[in-house]
Design a protein around this motif. Structure first.
Motif, PDB file in Angstrom:
ATOM      1  N   PRO A 114       0.895  -1.248  -0.114  1.00  0.00           N
ATOM      2  CA  PRO A 114       0.084  -0.017   0.047  1.00  0.00           C
ATOM      3  C   PRO A 114       0.863   1.412   0.075  1.00  0.00           C
ATOM      4  N   LYS A 115       1.896   1.304   0.833  1.00  0.00           N
ATOM      5  CA  LYS A 115       2.865   2.608   0.536  1.00  0.00           C
ATOM      6  C   LYS A 115       3.430   2.867  -0.682  1.00  0.00           C
ATOM      7  N   ARG A 116       3.745   1.707  -1.317  1.00  0.00           N
ATOM      8  CA  ARG A 116       4.317   2.174  -2.638  1.00  0.00           C
ATOM      9  C   ARG A 116       3.001   2.491  -3.774  1.00  0.00           C
ATOM     10  N   ARG A 117       1.806   2.001  -3.364  1.00  0.00           N
ATOM     11  CA  ARG A 117       0.938   2.196  -4.274  1.00  0.00           C
ATOM     12  C   ARG A 117       0.091   3.562  -4.154  1.00  0.00           C
ATOM     13  N   VAL A 118       0.413   4.104  -2.778  1.00  0.00           N
ATOM     14  CA  VAL A 118       0.114   5.432  -2.699  1.00  0.00           C
ATOM     15  C   VAL A 118       0.937   6.385  -2.951  1.00  0.00           C
ATOM     16  N   ARG A 119       2.187   6.047  -2.862  1.00  0.00           N
ATOM     17  CA  ARG A 119       3.408   7.042  -3.460  1.00  0.00           C
ATOM     18  C   ARG A 119       3.360   7.052  -4.899  1.00  0.00           C
ATOM     19  N   THR A 120       3.075   6.105  -5.623  1.00  0.00           N
ATOM     20  CA  THR A 120       3.366   6.012  -7.061  1.00  0.00           C
ATOM     21  C   THR A 120       2.138   6.824  -7.488  1.00  0.00           C
ATOM     22  N   THR A 121       0.945   6.509  -7.031  1.00  0.00           N
ATOM     23  CA  THR A 121      -0.410   7.162  -7.644  1.00  0.00           C
ATOM     24  C   THR A 121      -0.411   8.694  -7.471  1.00  0.00           C
ATOM     25  N   LEU A 122       0.110   9.095  -6.126  1.00  0.00           N
ATOM     26  CA  LEU A 122      -0.004  10.537  -5.973  1.00  0.00           C
ATOM     27  C   LEU A 122       1.149  11.130  -6.807  1.00  0.00           C
ATOM     28  N   GLY A 123       2.227  10.377  -6.825  1.00  0.00           N
ATOM     29  CA  GLY A 123       3.310  10.866  -7.770  1.00  0.00           C
ATOM     30  C   GLY A 123       3.115  11.202  -9.002  1.00  0.00           C
ATOM     31  N   TYR A 124       2.365  10.474  -9.557  1.00  0.00           N
ATOM     32  CA  TYR A 124       1.643  10.558 -11.004  1.00  0.00           C
ATOM     33  C   TYR A 124       1.004  11.665 -10.960  1.00  0.00           C
ATOM     34  N   ILE A 125      -0.029  11.965 -10.256  1.00  0.00           N
ATOM     35  CA  ILE A 125      -0.829  13.394 -10.009  1.00  0.00           C
ATOM     36  C   ILE A 125      -0.085  14.483 -10.034  1.00  0.00           C
ATOM     37  N   ALA A 126       1.102  14.137  -8.969  1.00  0.00           N
ATOM     38  CA  ALA A 126       2.016  15.560  -8.741  1.00  0.00           C
ATOM     39  C   ALA A 126       2.733  15.974  -9.995  1.00  0.00           C
ATOM     40  N   VAL A 127       3.146  14.836 -10.671  1.00  0.00           N
ATOM     41  CA  VAL A 127       3.959  15.245 -11.902  1.00  0.00           C
ATOM     42  C   VAL A 127       3.043  15.616 -12.844  1.00  0.00           C
ATOM     43  N   ALA A 128       1.919  15.196 -13.168  1.00  0.00           N
ATOM     44  CA  ALA A 128       0.834  15.603 -14.120  1.00  0.00           C
ATOM     45  C   ALA A 128       0.374  17.174 -13.871  1.00  0.00           C
ATOM     46  N   MET A 129       0.297  17.323 -12.634  1.00  0.00           N
ATOM     47  CA  MET A 129      -0.347  18.853 -12.447  1.00  0.00           C
ATOM     48  C   MET A 129       0.563  19.673 -12.153  1.00  0.00           C
ATOM     49  N   LEU A 130       1.799  19.385 -11.613  1.00  0.00           N
ATOM     50  CA  LEU A 130       2.775  20.278 -11.303  1.00  0.00           C
ATOM     51  C   LEU A 130       4.167  20.081 -11.756  1.00  0.00           C
ATOM     52  N   GLY A 131       4.641  19.077 -12.541  1.00  0.00           N
ATOM     53  CA  GLY A 131       5.810  18.818 -12.832  1.00  0.00           C
ATOM     54  C   GLY A 131       6.101  19.480 -14.315  1.00  0.00           C
ATOM     55  N   GLY A 132       7.437  18.948 -14.518  1.00  0.00           N
ATOM     56  CA  GLY A 132       7.716  19.643 -15.937  1.00  0.00           C
ATOM     57  C   GLY A 132       8.418  18.679 -17.092  1.00  0.00           C
ATOM     58  N   ALA A 133       8.759  18.960 -18.180  1.00  0.00           N
ATOM     59  CA  ALA A 133       8.800  17.986 -19.259  1.00  0.00           C
ATOM     60  C   ALA A 133       9.602  16.620 -18.690  1.00  0.00           C
ATOM     61  N   ASP A 134      10.814  16.823 -18.150  1.00  0.00           N
ATOM     62  CA  ASP A 134      11.594  15.715 -17.955  1.00  0.00           C
ATOM     63  C   ASP A 134      10.959  14.795 -16.875  1.00  0.00           C
ATOM     64  N   GLU A 135      10.189  15.189 -16.038  1.00  0.00           N
ATOM     65  CA  GLU A 135       9.645  14.501 -14.898  1.00  0.00           C
ATOM     66  C   GLU A 135       8.389  13.773 -15.466  1.00  0.00           C
TER      67      GLU A 135
END
Length: 294
Positions: free
Chosen positions: A74-95
């Motif tokens: 669960p920790k990894r799943r939550v981290r990767t899911t929120l990581g995707y949302i963070a990258v999509a909404m706030l990240g840059g091209a490389d990320e």
């Protein structure tokens, strides 16, 4: 065939790569306005919406990537899911490019086998479009609950930028409906085809009950949890889940939302964005240290 004709496919391929890079570099300043606590409050509800498309539901429920599943890690799943949302909404091209590559490696294993009840493949653009549409609807809801309805040119910018939820996967740019009106038509038409059968419903209710945490959850907290999840679902999804909803439930949800809105109104932007920003910092740290994202 002339030399020019032989070279044309390479040029087109280069053009596609260049356009993908432009999409990864998309300015998401309008979409960023939806990065607040409501985005997290509605998280489980959004998962239910995504899995209501039957191939998505079975793809997640039967995924062979058990090391990254919610019930397996669960920790990894939550981290990767929120990581995707963070990258999509706030990240840059490389990320965004790096996260797409990492997601592709994981998704390559998510496909049905011959004879499975429901065929699915994680690279299916139609499924990715639906997931992106649900994430967009979650972002629009988070913005609206805090700021009121989207209006004018800002609404168009917000919607256009919402395509990053799909293009940060493999969804083609032209799969995203051309306008908010076209999106509404796609959404309404797709609702008619959604199915949550007993196996997927049972799986989703286990998520609602927080069984992936592996410990006893107090009954009073589960009641609040269920009301919150059901309340942030559009009615059609509540019906598919068989989740009852009363006037009392609505009053309690409205009170909770008003309190969250009032606190966020006083909070500085960095505090409203903090949970998602933390995930983006983690992604950047992993990329800098060459640590796997997944």
């Amino acid at each position: 065939m002339t030399a020019h004709q032989e070279a044309a496919p390479v040029v087109r391929q280069g053009s596609r790569v260049s356009r993908r890079r432009e999409l990864d570099a998309m300015d998401t300043r309008a979409l960023r306005r939806a990065v607040n606590w409501f985005l997290l409050v509605g998280g489980t509800s959004n998962v239910i919406m995504q899995l209501a498309m039957q191939p998505v539901g079975y793809g997640v429920m039967q995924s062979k990537v058990t090391e990254g599943s919610l019930f397996g890690n669960p920790k990894r799943r939550v981290r990767t899911t929120l990581g995707y949302i963070a990258v999509a909404m706030l990240g840059g091209a490389d990320e965004r490019a790096a996260y797409r590559l990492a997601t592709n490696r994981s998704h390559a294993r998510v496909k049905s086998e011959p004879g499975d009840t429901v065929p699915y493949k994680a690279f299916d653009p139609a499924l990715q479009k639906w997931v992106a549409a649900c994430l967009y609807m979650g972002a629009e809801s988070a913005y609206t609950l805090q700021n009121g309805p989207l209006e004018g040119d800002f609404a168009d910018d917000f919607y256009r930028q919402g395509m990053v939820f799909g293009t940060t996967l493999q969804m083609p740019e032209d799969a995203w409906p051309a306008s908010r009106e076209a999106f509404g038509e796609y959404w309404d038409e797709t609702l008619d085809d959604l199915v949550i059968d007993d196996p997927v419903r049972d799986y989703l209710m286990r998520i609602v009950r927080l069984e992936y945490l592996g410990r006893r959850i107090p009954a009073w907290l589960l009641r609040i949890r269920r009301r919150t999840v059901a309340g942030h679902l559009p009615p059609v999804f509540r019906d598919l889940m068989g989740m009852a909803w009363s006037d009392e439930d609505q009053r309690a949800l409205d009170t909770s939302n008003r309190r969250i809105k009032a606190v966020q109104k006083l909070a500085p932007r960095w505090l409203r964005e903090l949970p998602i920003r933390r995930r983006l910092r983690d992604v950047r740290r992993r990329l800098a240290q060459r640590v796997p994202l997944f």
